[in-house]
Design a protein around this motif. Sequence first.
Motif, short mmCIF file in Angstrom:
data_model
loop_
_atom_site.label_atom_id
_atom_site.label_comp_id
_atom_site.label_asym_id
_atom_site.label_seq_id
_atom_site.Cartn_x
_atom_site.Cartn_y
_atom_site.Cartn_z
N VAL A 165 62.99 -62.53 83.25
CA VAL A 165 64.31 -62.37 82.63
C VAL A 165 65.02 -63.72 82.68
O VAL A 165 65.30 -64.25 83.75
CB VAL A 165 65.14 -61.30 83.36
N SER A 167 67.72 -66.56 80.08
CA SER A 167 68.79 -66.54 79.08
C SER A 167 68.23 -66.21 77.70
O SER A 167 68.93 -65.65 76.84
CB SER A 167 69.50 -67.89 79.04
N LYS A 170 66.08 -61.51 77.77
CA LYS A 170 67.01 -60.68 78.53
C LYS A 170 66.36 -59.35 78.92
O LYS A 170 65.29 -58.99 78.43
CB LYS A 170 68.27 -60.43 77.69
N SER A 171 67.04 -58.64 79.82
CA SER A 171 66.54 -57.33 80.24
C SER A 171 66.51 -56.38 79.05
O SER A 171 67.29 -56.50 78.11
CB SER A 171 67.45 -56.75 81.34
N GLU A 186 68.96 -55.17 74.14
CA GLU A 186 69.08 -56.29 75.07
C GLU A 186 70.52 -56.51 75.50
O GLU A 186 70.84 -57.54 76.08
CB GLU A 186 68.49 -57.56 74.43
N ASN A 187 71.37 -55.54 75.22
CA ASN A 187 72.79 -55.67 75.53
C ASN A 187 73.28 -54.45 76.29
O ASN A 187 73.41 -53.37 75.72
CB ASN A 187 73.60 -55.86 74.24
#
Length: 201
Positions: A165, A167, A170-171, A186-187
């Motif tokens: 993970v 920048s 992302k998760s 991803e948000n």
Amino acid sequence: MEVYASVLIASTAILIFLSECRHVQSAAIHRQRSLLSILFADTRAGSGDYEETNADTMELILPGRSPRNRPVYALYSRTRWNLQIMADGSVSATEDRNSPYTRVVISTTGVGNVYIQGVETGRFLAMSEEGEIYTTVLLDYDNVFRDGQEDNYRHFSSATYPKEVTSRHKSWYLAIDKQGRVKRSENKCNRSSQFIAIGVF
């Protein structure tokens, strides 16, 4: 005499078969518990308030059977859809919270990581290396999610993927979009990836 001998042989074969079935079932449960011990040996702190369970005393829910003394939830997305774990292995969404496929048990071993199991089907929610949302019959690394909280809503991200993970990578979060499509996001601040775990009876 030959008839009695045949019956005896058949009965013995059935007993051996049943004994082997019990052995296979016991071995499968032992494997699941051992895997859980490994999966949750190194967990990150989370904000989940679900009841902690020990891998040696955990209850794997059999399809169609209500868990004993365990809370049952419906995962309701901010996009107004309820998550469903279907019998064919797929994951879908419905506006009908009374659908039996919306009933899930959320279990955690250790702190921060959870697995989600459908009560009606007994299948486990999973996320693949490609970010596909699906289900499995047995627990594996794809079934582990991190349980977090954002603005009083819960979000569930894969504890396994992506491998790193950063920048740029992302998760990956469980999400249901406005059209009711189950996918990854991803948000964690997006409405589609925010859920309320509603207790159902």
